[in-house]
Design an enzyme around this catalytic site. Structure first.
Site, PDB file in Angstrom:
ATOM      1  CG  HIS A  44      -2.011  -1.042   1.105  1.00 32.80           C
ATOM      2  ND1 HIS A  44      -3.036  -1.153   2.025  1.00 32.80           N
ATOM      3  CD2 HIS A  44      -2.249  -2.020   0.171  1.00 32.80           C
ATOM      4  CE1 HIS A  44      -3.843  -2.145   1.678  1.00 32.80           C
ATOM      5  NE2 HIS A  44      -3.383  -2.682   0.563  1.00 32.80           N
ATOM      6  CD  GLU A  46      -1.164   3.886   4.058  1.00 32.67           C
ATOM      7  OE1 GLU A  46      -2.277   4.149   4.554  1.00 32.67           O
ATOM      8  OE2 GLU A  46      -1.020   3.146   3.058  1.00 32.67           O
ATOM      9  CB  THR A 177     -25.878   8.195 -30.637  1.00 27.69           C
ATOM     10  OG1 THR A 177     -27.119   7.495 -30.835  1.00 27.69           O
ATOM     11  CG2 THR A 177     -25.979   9.051 -29.379  1.00 27.69           C
ATOM     12  CD  GLU A 318     -17.062   2.639 -24.707  1.00 26.76           C
ATOM     13  OE1 GLU A 318     -17.091   2.452 -25.945  1.00 26.76           O
ATOM     14  OE2 GLU A 318     -16.013   2.819 -24.070  1.00 26.76           O
TER      15      GLU A 318
END
Length: 390
Positions: A44, A46, A177, A318
């Protein structure tokens, strides 16, 4: 904190299903280490930051011949007493990696500044509490709104059990479209297509419907930009009609969501056989309950919950006008990305969502703009629904 958030963005396309997180360590006004979470199962943010500080301390001390062989740099004076800035609460549970809150405590930091509390119920304040119990000062809420924008899908999945659904729509200036005959390649520019592929790259999954697949046979892969991880391809296919030669099946991992009854050989032997053929290709096929309307469609809320259970944070849709409309009606759309080309397609051309016909403007699906940017010759308009139903 701004630097920690900028670092977190480096993992935009790679951390799924984990959140994007950055960490910066500061000692007496000097940055001594930084890092970000790169991939699930790996260290991670850190840990990367502590390791960077450790390596810098080693290099500095070795150059001064001041570090004995085997001495742990985690306890070096250069790291002890530093302040850690983290864009998300340090984790407190052991998954594929150990708790980051413990690593910060063991490193001897004196203060931790957190942008936002982790929405994950396994953490959700526990990491902060453990750090405070160790006598370390904690500040929470610094640049929280910016931090939340990094992980809309992770937050949605953890708090609502639903992924963040982002609709991508390419259209003409008059909102069309495709032509009446279905031709749509290409309404928008190459620059817009590359930009849309950046949204594919950051998404855990790209989703389409069987109608779009049968009409266009899209691959739904990231191609116009560099990307080391391809998103999962998800198909909404109530009757399991997808051809075994479809590009989404041959160019990477895919998941087909179909009706539960389609998978029941006692009800639909053909559907169950087609599902087995898909599984033989390595495709995941999952059943979803039918919509209450009895129209032969999937229950889309249930479908999204299934995807959330698969660890899907962000979905890029999509699809065609029908599926887009059903997602709007189900209250599942979180964000819309419209790429608007400066041309007019005129009467008879297709629209982005089959909503209506409406007879009152008050019944319109209202959106509000959040960003408007020019991408090549086109406009990219980002909008969010004014009212969310879930």
């Amino acid at each position: 904190m701004a630097r920690a958030i900028a670092l977190a963005e480096k993992g935009l396309n790679t951390t799924t299903p984990n959140p994007r997180v950055g960490c910066v360590l500061v000692q007496q006004g000097e940055l001594i280490g930084e890092g970000w979470h790169e991939r699930a199962g790996e260290a991670h943010a850190e840990i990367h930051a502590l390791n960077a500080a450790r390596e810098a301390a080693l290099a500095r001390d070795h150059s001064k011949a001041g570090l004995e062989a085997g001495q742990s740099p985690l306890h070096d004076i250069h790291i002890k007493g530093c302040t850690a800035y983290v864009s998300l609460e340090p984790c407190s549970h052991t998954g594929r990696t150990g708790p980051c809150c413990d690593a910060l405590i063991e490193a001897g930091v004196s203060r931790v500044v957190v942008a936002m509390q982790d929405p994950n119920p396994l953490v959700s304040g526990q990491g902060i509490a453990r750090i405070q119990k160790a006598g370390i000062a904690v500040t929470v809420g610094v640049m929280e709104s910016e931090a939340r924008k990094l992980n809309p899908g992770f937050i949605s999945r953890m708090t609502k059990g639903l992924p963040w659904v982002r609709l991508k729509i390419g259209m003409s200036l008059d909102g069309r479209t495709a032509l009446g005959n279905g031709v749509s390649q290409w309404i928008t520019s190459e620059e817009s297509r590359a930009d849309a592929h950046a949204y594919r790259a950051r998404s855990c999954a790209v989703l389409t419907g069987i109608g779009t697949l049968l009409a266009d046979d899209p691959s739904l892969t990231v191609r116009h930009i560099s990307c080391e991880r391809q998103p999962l391809r998800v198909l909404i296919d109530a009757q399991c009609e997808v051809p075994l030669t479809a590009k989404i099946l041959t160019e990477g991992h895919a998941l087909v969501l179909t009706l539960e009854k389609t998978l029941d050989a006692s009800i639909s032997s053909d559907g169950a056989a087609r599902a087995e053929a898909l599984r033989a290709l390595g495709v995941t096929v999952l059943g979803v309950p039918a919509a209450h309307a009895g129209n032969g469609h999937l229950d889309l809320v249930a479908a999204m919950k299934v995807l959330a259970e698969q660890g899907i944070n962000e979905i890029l849709v999509e699809a065609g006008a029908n599926l887009n409309a059903e997602l709007f009606k189900a209250g599942l759309v979180d964000e819309c990305i419209f790429y608007i080309s400066p041309q007019l397609l005129g009467m008879g051309a297709q629209g982005p969502a089959s909503l209506g016909p409406l007879v009152e403007l008050s019944k319109a699906f209202a959106l509000q703009f959040s960003h408007i940017d020019q991408i090549g010759p086109d406009l990219r308009v980002t909008a969010i629904p004014k009212i969310k139903l879930n």
